[in-house]
Enzyme design. Structure first.
Site, mmCIF file in Angstrom:
data_model
loop_
_atom_site.group_PDB
_atom_site.id
_atom_site.type_symbol
_atom_site.label_atom_id
_atom_site.label_comp_id
_atom_site.label_asym_id
_atom_site.label_seq_id
_atom_site.Cartn_x
_atom_site.Cartn_y
_atom_site.Cartn_z
ATOM 1 N N ASN A 34 41.671 42.871 32.118
ATOM 2 C CA ASN A 34 42.324 41.944 31.642
ATOM 3 C C ASN A 34 41.982 41.700 29.977
ATOM 4 O OD1 ASN A 34 44.728 40.334 30.579
ATOM 5 N ND2 ASN A 34 43.167 39.028 31.186
ATOM 6 N N LYS B 93 42.949 40.883 26.976
ATOM 7 C CA LYS B 93 44.066 40.030 26.606
ATOM 8 C C LYS B 93 44.222 40.179 25.270
ATOM 9 C CE LYS B 93 40.987 36.834 29.236
ATOM 10 N NZ LYS B 93 40.768 35.281 29.582
ATOM 11 N N HIS C 45 48.785 34.336 33.987
ATOM 12 C CA HIS C 45 47.361 34.067 33.468
ATOM 13 C C HIS C 45 47.263 32.355 33.263
ATOM 14 C CE1 HIS C 45 43.972 33.939 31.404
ATOM 15 N NE2 HIS C 45 43.756 34.651 32.585
ATOM 16 N N GLU D 212 45.711 31.425 30.771
ATOM 17 C CA GLU D 212 45.945 31.335 28.634
ATOM 18 C C GLU D 212 47.164 30.888 28.912
ATOM 19 O OE1 GLU D 212 43.432 34.653 28.081
ATOM 20 O OE2 GLU D 212 41.714 33.374 28.830
ATOM 21 N N GLU E 159 41.838 32.374 39.501
ATOM 22 C CA GLU E 159 41.503 32.394 38.593
ATOM 23 C C GLU E 159 40.812 30.555 38.496
ATOM 24 O OE1 GLU E 159 41.351 36.277 36.348
ATOM 25 O OE2 GLU E 159 42.583 34.960 35.390
ATOM 26 N N GLY F 85 35.950 32.725 30.675
ATOM 27 C CA GLY F 85 35.798 32.491 29.699
ATOM 28 C C GLY F 85 34.298 31.626 29.585
ATOM 29 N N SER G 164 34.283 34.841 34.643
ATOM 30 C CA SER G 164 33.413 35.410 34.360
ATOM 31 C C SER G 164 32.544 36.117 35.343
ATOM 32 C CB SER G 164 32.230 33.735 34.504
ATOM 33 O OG SER G 164 33.330 33.571 32.955
#
Ligand code: PGA
Length: 249
Positions: free
Chosen positions: A10, A12, A95, A97, A167, A173, A211
């Site tokens: 991914n 991003k 996701h 985010e 996730e 991150g 991570s």
């Protein structure tokens, strides 16, 4: 039958078309022998370039989002049929985010997942709890609520086509990976959910994201209910991503 490991990059909002091309050229020779499913999720602008560059390989290309309608007055959006037309095979949905920063809702996801399936795209549905929810012992409750809502319109048989990514938001991150035990527990919970919904619990791929690095991938993916990884930061480097693909067996 054992499940084929699934490793997705991914990116991003990273990589220009030129950078995407360099990455694919560096990656392909390193993973030529893999039997794993490998997907790259570039930004919209680099989708076509990656589709072209991976031509003739088994590497899949996935978008990072899509709209639930096929077309319409939705400025700035892209639909599932549009993705399919340029050769995209999968799409990341939900996701954290997008949920956190762009108002992605479970109501929209309940429509996006079937829209993706309808267009022949493989949805990679992301679910996961916040740190507060985990500290409050609410992890399972959060996962169940998200899965129930986001998969509400998907009939049992079709659940096997969906790749579900666990996730935990606190691990994305942050460099703070869930322990293999925590990730395993959550992925097993998700598999039970699929079974209870009448889906193919043994076949559905459930992957972990948060991570993942070359150094921790093997142990995470080695857990019985973890079938692969959705990799953010470490997927920007072709050597690191290739190492993760290889670590998955
Ligand atoms: P990370 O991102 O690997 O950088 O934690 C994972 C993700 O957001 O899918």
């Amino acid at each position: 039958m054992p499940r084929t490991p699934y490793i997705a990059a991914n990116w991003k909002m990273h990589k220009t078309v030129a950078e995407a091309g360099e990455f694919v050229d560096a990656l392909l020779p390193q993973i030529a022998a893999t039997q794993n499913d490998v997907a790259i999720c570039p930004p919209f602008t680099a989708l076509s370039a990656v589709v072209e560059r991976r031509h003739g390989t088994a590497v899949k290309v996935a978008a990072q989002n899509m709209h639930e309608e096929g077309s319409g007055a939705f400025t700035g959006e892209v639909s599932a049929p549009m993705l399919g037309e340029v050769g995209v095979e999968a799409v990341v949905l939900g996701h954290s985010e997008r949920r956190q920063y762009f108002g992605e809702t479970d109501e929209a996801l309940a429509r996006k997942v079937p829209a993706a399936l309808e267009a022949g795209l493989e949805p990679i549905l992301c679910v996961g709890e916040s740190e507060d929810a985990r500290d409050a012992g609410q992890t399972d409750a959060v996962l169940e609520r998200q899965l129930q809502a986001d998969l509400a319109e998907v009939v049992g048989g079709k659940l096997g086509v969906v790749v579900i990514a666990y996730e935990p938001i606190w691990a994305i991150g942050t460099g703070r990976t869930a322990t293999p035990e925590q990730a395993q527990e959550a992925c097993a919970f998700i598999r039970d959910f699929v079974r209870e919904r009448g889906g193919p619990g043994e076949a559905v791929r459930i992957i972990y994201g948060g991570s993942v690095k070359p150094g921790n991938a093997a142990e995470l993916i080695g857990q019985p209910d973890i079938d692969g990884a959705l990799v953010g930061g470490a997927s920007l480097d072709a050597d690191d991503f290739a190492a993760i693909v290889k670590a998955a067996g």
